[in-house]
Motif scaffolding. Structure first.
Motif, PDB file in Angstrom:
ATOM      1  N   THR A  30       0.843  -1.185   0.000  1.00 41.47           N
ATOM      2  CA  THR A  30       0.000   0.000   0.000  1.00 41.47           C
ATOM      3  C   THR A  30       0.886   1.245   0.000  1.00 41.47           C
ATOM      4  OG1 THR A  30      -0.106   0.196   2.406  1.00 41.47           O
ATOM      5  CG2 THR A  30      -1.757  -1.225   1.340  1.00 41.47           C
ATOM      6  N   TYR A  31       0.296   2.362  -0.352  1.00 44.99           N
ATOM      7  CA  TYR A  31       1.043   3.618  -0.341  1.00 44.99           C
ATOM      8  C   TYR A  31       1.548   3.920   1.068  1.00 44.99           C
ATOM      9  CZ  TYR A  31       2.115   8.558  -0.752  1.00 44.99           C
ATOM     10  OH  TYR A  31       2.754   9.769  -0.719  1.00 44.99           O
ATOM     11  N   ARG A  32       0.722   3.673   2.059  1.00 42.66           N
ATOM     12  CA  ARG A  32       1.145   3.930   3.441  1.00 42.66           C
ATOM     13  C   ARG A  32       2.329   3.044   3.825  1.00 42.66           C
ATOM     14  NH1 ARG A  32      -2.766   7.180   5.938  1.00 42.66           N
ATOM     15  NH2 ARG A  32      -4.726   7.199   4.801  1.00 42.66           N
ATOM     16  N   ASP A  33       2.333   1.801   3.356  1.00 45.65           N
ATOM     17  CA  ASP A  33       3.480   0.923   3.603  1.00 45.65           C
ATOM     18  C   ASP A  33       4.732   1.454   2.916  1.00 45.65           C
ATOM     19  OD1 ASP A  33       1.908  -0.811   5.096  1.00 45.65           O
ATOM     20  OD2 ASP A  33       1.576  -2.206   3.429  1.00 45.65           O
ATOM     21  N   LEU A  88       5.327   4.576   2.149  1.00 44.89           N
ATOM     22  CA  LEU A  88       5.710   5.784   2.879  1.00 44.89           C
ATOM     23  C   LEU A  88       6.491   5.425   4.144  1.00 44.89           C
ATOM     24  CD1 LEU A  88       5.590   8.827   3.406  1.00 44.89           C
ATOM     25  CD2 LEU A  88       3.289   8.501   4.313  1.00 44.89           C
ATOM     26  N   THR A  89       6.015   4.434   4.871  1.00 43.04           N
ATOM     27  CA  THR A  89       6.716   3.991   6.073  1.00 43.04           C
ATOM     28  C   THR A  89       8.106   3.463   5.723  1.00 43.04           C
ATOM     29  OG1 THR A  89       4.639   3.465   7.184  1.00 43.04           O
ATOM     30  CG2 THR A  89       6.623   2.377   8.014  1.00 43.04           C
ATOM     31  N   ARG A 102       1.962  11.895   5.403  1.00 39.82           N
ATOM     32  CA  ARG A 102       0.906  10.992   5.873  1.00 39.82           C
ATOM     33  C   ARG A 102      -0.474  11.650   5.796  1.00 39.82           C
ATOM     34  NH1 ARG A 102       5.077   9.030   8.848  1.00 39.82           N
ATOM     35  NH2 ARG A 102       4.962  10.530  10.533  1.00 39.82           N
ATOM     36  N   ALA A 156      -1.916  10.852   2.423  1.00 32.53           N
ATOM     37  CA  ALA A 156      -1.694   9.480   1.970  1.00 32.53           C
ATOM     38  C   ALA A 156      -2.823   8.987   1.072  1.00 32.53           C
ATOM     39  CB  ALA A 156      -1.511   8.545   3.160  1.00 32.53           C
ATOM     40  N   ASP A 157      -4.042   9.437   1.315  1.00 32.48           N
ATOM     41  CA  ASP A 157      -5.155   9.008   0.460  1.00 32.48           C
ATOM     42  C   ASP A 157      -4.932   9.457  -0.980  1.00 32.48           C
ATOM     43  OD1 ASP A 157      -6.365   7.855   2.641  1.00 32.48           O
ATOM     44  OD2 ASP A 157      -7.734   9.538   2.983  1.00 32.48           O
ATOM     45  N   GLY A 170      -1.969   7.490  -2.506  1.00 30.17           N
ATOM     46  CA  GLY A 170      -2.365   6.132  -2.863  1.00 30.17           C
ATOM     47  C   GLY A 170      -3.242   6.103  -4.093  1.00 30.17           C
TER      48      GLY A 170
END
Length: 83
Positions: A7-10, A12-13, A42, A45-46, A49
């Motif tokens: 995922t995009y959040r992953d 980013l992390t 963050r 993030a939406d 993504g």
């Protein structure tokens, strides 16, 4: 079936984790600013993504810039109101 793409959040992390050596080398007074940049990323993030860009660093940087621009505009408005 499980996800085949992170995922995009992953992503980013993961990018933030790869930048930790840089963060550790920063002077203590600059670390909160560095952390705030990733908070800005963050916050969007939406949108990042949704874009699903081949290079996730680009939407991360645009998210950081967007928040900086918003903050500058807010400060300029405050300054104009006080004059």
């Amino acid at each position: 079936m499980g996800r085949t793409n992170a995922t995009y959040r992953d992503l980013l992390t993961g990018i933030e984790e790869r930048w930790q050596p840089y963060r550790r080398a920063l002077r203590h007074r600059n670390k909160p600013y560095f952390d705030q940049l990733f908070e800005h990323a963050r916050a969007h993030a939406d949108a990042g993504g949704y874009l699903n860009h081949d290079e996730p660093l680009f939407p991360i940087l645009v998210s950081m810039l967007l928040e900086q621009e918003r903050r500058i505009q807010h400060l300029e408005n405050q300054l104009a109101d006080s004059e």
